[in-house]
Design an enzyme around this catalytic site. Sequence first.
Site, PDB file in Angstrom:
ATOM      1  N   THR A  96       0.870  -1.176   0.000  1.00 25.11           N
ATOM      2  CA  THR A  96       0.000   0.000   0.000  1.00 25.11           C
ATOM      3  C   THR A  96       0.906   1.225   0.000  1.00 25.11           C
ATOM      4  O   THR A  96       1.649   1.452   0.965  1.00 25.11           O
ATOM      5  CB  THR A  96      -0.892   0.031   1.264  1.00 25.11           C
ATOM      6  OG1 THR A  96      -1.680  -1.165   1.291  1.00 25.11           O
ATOM      7  CG2 THR A  96      -1.808   1.237   1.259  1.00 25.11           C
ATOM      8  N   LYS A 171      -7.852   1.659  -2.755  1.00 28.09           N
ATOM      9  CA  LYS A 171      -7.484   1.202  -1.400  1.00 28.09           C
ATOM     10  C   LYS A 171      -7.602   2.347  -0.381  1.00 28.09           C
ATOM     11  O   LYS A 171      -8.172   2.173   0.695  1.00 28.09           O
ATOM     12  CB  LYS A 171      -6.048   0.665  -1.453  1.00 28.09           C
ATOM     13  CG  LYS A 171      -5.389   0.408  -0.128  1.00 28.09           C
ATOM     14  CD  LYS A 171      -5.716  -0.931   0.450  1.00 28.09           C
ATOM     15  CE  LYS A 171      -5.109  -1.076   1.838  1.00 28.09           C
ATOM     16  NZ  LYS A 171      -5.512  -2.261   2.518  1.00 28.09           N
ATOM     17  N   LYS A 246      -1.444   5.152   8.708  1.00 24.68           N
ATOM     18  CA  LYS A 246      -0.688   5.229   7.446  1.00 24.68           C
ATOM     19  C   LYS A 246      -1.645   5.453   6.267  1.00 24.68           C
ATOM     20  O   LYS A 246      -1.435   6.334   5.434  1.00 24.68           O
ATOM     21  CB  LYS A 246       0.101   3.929   7.247  1.00 24.68           C
ATOM     22  CG  LYS A 246       0.773   3.832   5.893  1.00 24.68           C
ATOM     23  CD  LYS A 246       1.264   2.428   5.572  1.00 24.68           C
ATOM     24  CE  LYS A 246       1.563   2.319   4.083  1.00 24.68           C
ATOM     25  NZ  LYS A 246       1.937   0.961   3.667  1.00 24.68           N
TER      26      LYS A 246
HETATM   27  P1  NAD Z   1       5.838  -5.988   7.207  1.00 27.58           P
HETATM   28  O1  NAD Z   1       6.585  -4.843   7.777  1.00 27.58           O
HETATM   29  O2  NAD Z   1       5.491  -7.151   8.074  1.00 27.58           O
HETATM   30  O3  NAD Z   1       6.620  -6.564   5.915  1.00 27.58           O
HETATM   31  C1  NAD Z   1       7.391  -5.791   5.044  1.00 27.58           C
HETATM   32  C2  NAD Z   1       8.640  -6.594   4.728  1.00 27.58           C
HETATM   33  O4  NAD Z   1       9.419  -5.878   3.764  1.00 27.58           O
HETATM   34  C3  NAD Z   1       9.538  -6.811   5.953  1.00 27.58           C
HETATM   35  O5  NAD Z   1       9.816  -8.192   6.103  1.00 27.58           O
HETATM   36  C4  NAD Z   1      10.797  -6.024   5.631  1.00 27.58           C
HETATM   37  O6  NAD Z   1      11.988  -6.584   6.168  1.00 27.58           O
HETATM   38  C5  NAD Z   1      10.789  -6.061   4.105  1.00 27.58           C
HETATM   39  N1  NAD Z   1      11.578  -5.002   3.472  1.00 27.58           N
HETATM   40  C6  NAD Z   1      11.627  -3.687   3.791  1.00 27.58           C
HETATM   41  N2  NAD Z   1      12.457  -3.022   2.954  1.00 27.58           N
HETATM   42  C7  NAD Z   1      12.942  -3.949   2.094  1.00 27.58           C
HETATM   43  C8  NAD Z   1      13.858  -3.905   1.007  1.00 27.58           C
HETATM   44  N3  NAD Z   1      14.434  -2.759   0.647  1.00 27.58           N
HETATM   45  N4  NAD Z   1      14.130  -5.051   0.344  1.00 27.58           N
HETATM   46  C9  NAD Z   1      13.551  -6.233   0.712  1.00 27.58           C
HETATM   47  N5  NAD Z   1      12.684  -6.344   1.751  1.00 27.58           N
HETATM   48  C10 NAD Z   1      12.380  -5.229   2.420  1.00 27.58           C
HETATM   49  O7  NAD Z   1       4.502  -5.356   6.576  1.00 27.58           O
HETATM   50  P2  NAD Z   1       3.177  -6.144   6.150  1.00 27.58           P
HETATM   51  O8  NAD Z   1       2.220  -6.152   7.288  1.00 27.58           O
HETATM   52  O9  NAD Z   1       3.552  -7.413   5.486  1.00 27.58           O
HETATM   53  O10 NAD Z   1       2.584  -5.117   5.067  1.00 27.58           O
HETATM   54  C11 NAD Z   1       3.146  -5.010   3.770  1.00 27.58           C
HETATM   55  C12 NAD Z   1       2.292  -4.041   2.972  1.00 27.58           C
HETATM   56  O11 NAD Z   1       0.946  -4.511   2.920  1.00 27.58           O
HETATM   57  C13 NAD Z   1       2.230  -2.631   3.572  1.00 27.58           C
HETATM   58  O12 NAD Z   1       2.289  -1.703   2.519  1.00 27.58           O
HETATM   59  C14 NAD Z   1       0.895  -2.602   4.294  1.00 27.58           C
HETATM   60  O13 NAD Z   1       0.350  -1.307   4.378  1.00 27.58           O
HETATM   61  C15 NAD Z   1       0.064  -3.506   3.390  1.00 27.58           C
HETATM   62  N6  NAD Z   1      -1.067  -4.179   4.058  1.00 27.58           N
HETATM   63  C16 NAD Z   1      -0.889  -4.779   5.259  1.00 27.58           C
HETATM   64  C17 NAD Z   1      -1.983  -5.401   5.866  1.00 27.58           C
HETATM   65  C18 NAD Z   1      -1.830  -6.094   7.203  1.00 27.58           C
HETATM   66  O14 NAD Z   1      -2.873  -6.426   7.816  1.00 27.58           O
HETATM   67  N7  NAD Z   1      -0.614  -6.355   7.684  1.00 27.58           N
HETATM   68  C19 NAD Z   1      -3.239  -5.422   5.235  1.00 27.58           C
HETATM   69  C20 NAD Z   1      -3.363  -4.834   3.985  1.00 27.58           C
HETATM   70  C21 NAD Z   1      -2.271  -4.209   3.402  1.00 27.58           C
END
Ligand code: NAD
Length: 295
Positions: A96, A171, A246
């Site tokens: 997102t 979204k 966010k």
């Molecule tokens: P998270 O922080 O658990 O996962 C993100 C991952 O990206 C982490 O493992 C981190 O180490 C990795 N990362 C960061 N920078 C990086 C890079 N340069 N190279 C490689 N890996 C890298 O977050 P999440 O909960 O999995 O959410 C991911 C996305 O999905 C976000 O944009 C969030 O807004 C969206 N989202 C999350 C949810 C939820 O319920 N968690 C629901 C809908 C949407």
Amino acid sequence: MARIGFIGLGNMGLPMAQNLIKAGHQVEGVDINPASTVKLAAAGGAVAETAKIAASRADVVITMLPSGKEAREVYLGSAGIVESANAGTLLIDSSTIDVETARAIEAAAAARGLLMVDAPVSGGVVGAEAATLTFMVGGSTQAFVRAQSIMEKMGKTIVHAGGPGNGQAAKICNNMILGVSMIAVSEAFVLAEKLGLDAQTLFDISSKSSGQCWSMTTCCPVPGPVPGSPANRDYRAGFTAAMMLKDLNLAQEAAHQAGAKTILGAQAATIYDNYAASGEAGKDFSGIIQYVRSR
Ligand code: NAD
């Protein structure tokens, strides 16, 4: 069977990648956190050191990163995906992020002849694990059609929302409704408490009346009426207040750029900002009722 590079194996990305492996795809994962890549390997995936390496070997690259900053770096930075992917590679960004960054990345990808969609999701970690996510997809029809069969292995509802950036637009508009409605439902339950009206009684009436909405009937902020709602487990997330904040901030950024006045959206962002700053950023977003009650 496709060779898929999966960048960002966090709470959402890891189960999504696992579902692609279960569906028979070859997945090569990348994450700056080694614990995440270890879990992918245990689930039968391969691990690449960098996004550049994974992109150069993939038919499809999927990213699931925290925000626009990381997405910009991973796609457009030196040794980024756009530079490293071979012609014909399909790019799917399910993070997102802000609409502007999504459109900038898609323009850069198009200039290199790569097909790309922005495809943020809703459904949370539970939906990612169960492969029941909703994908909101922006991009050309050609890119959407190619991405569809991959997204179907991770989600249940897949909607083409229009051109580049429109998945992100859908979204943030959806989550602005959610943030505002959760505060409205919370205020109503707190008012009912002060008026001596039982929470279950208000629920029984409003859930069958014009006040009915998802924030009430699925994620009810008071314990009791909806046994599965986070209110019954001390507001353990779920969808955290930090994530709601966010998304509300992304909506405000987009509204500012588009010249749209979203008065309640702005108020909701301020209220969630205060709630998160009070030490509750990690709580479920429905915990906002505790903040409302404390005012
Ligand atoms: P998270 O922080 O658990 O996962 C993100 C991952 O990206 C982490 O493992 C981190 O180490 C990795 N990362 C960061 N920078 C990086 C890079 N340069 N190279 C490689 N890996 C890298 O977050 P999440 O909960 O999995 O959410 C991911 C996305 O999905 C976000 O944009 C969030 O807004 C969206 N989202 C999350 C949810 C939820 O319920 N968690 C629901 C809908 C949407």
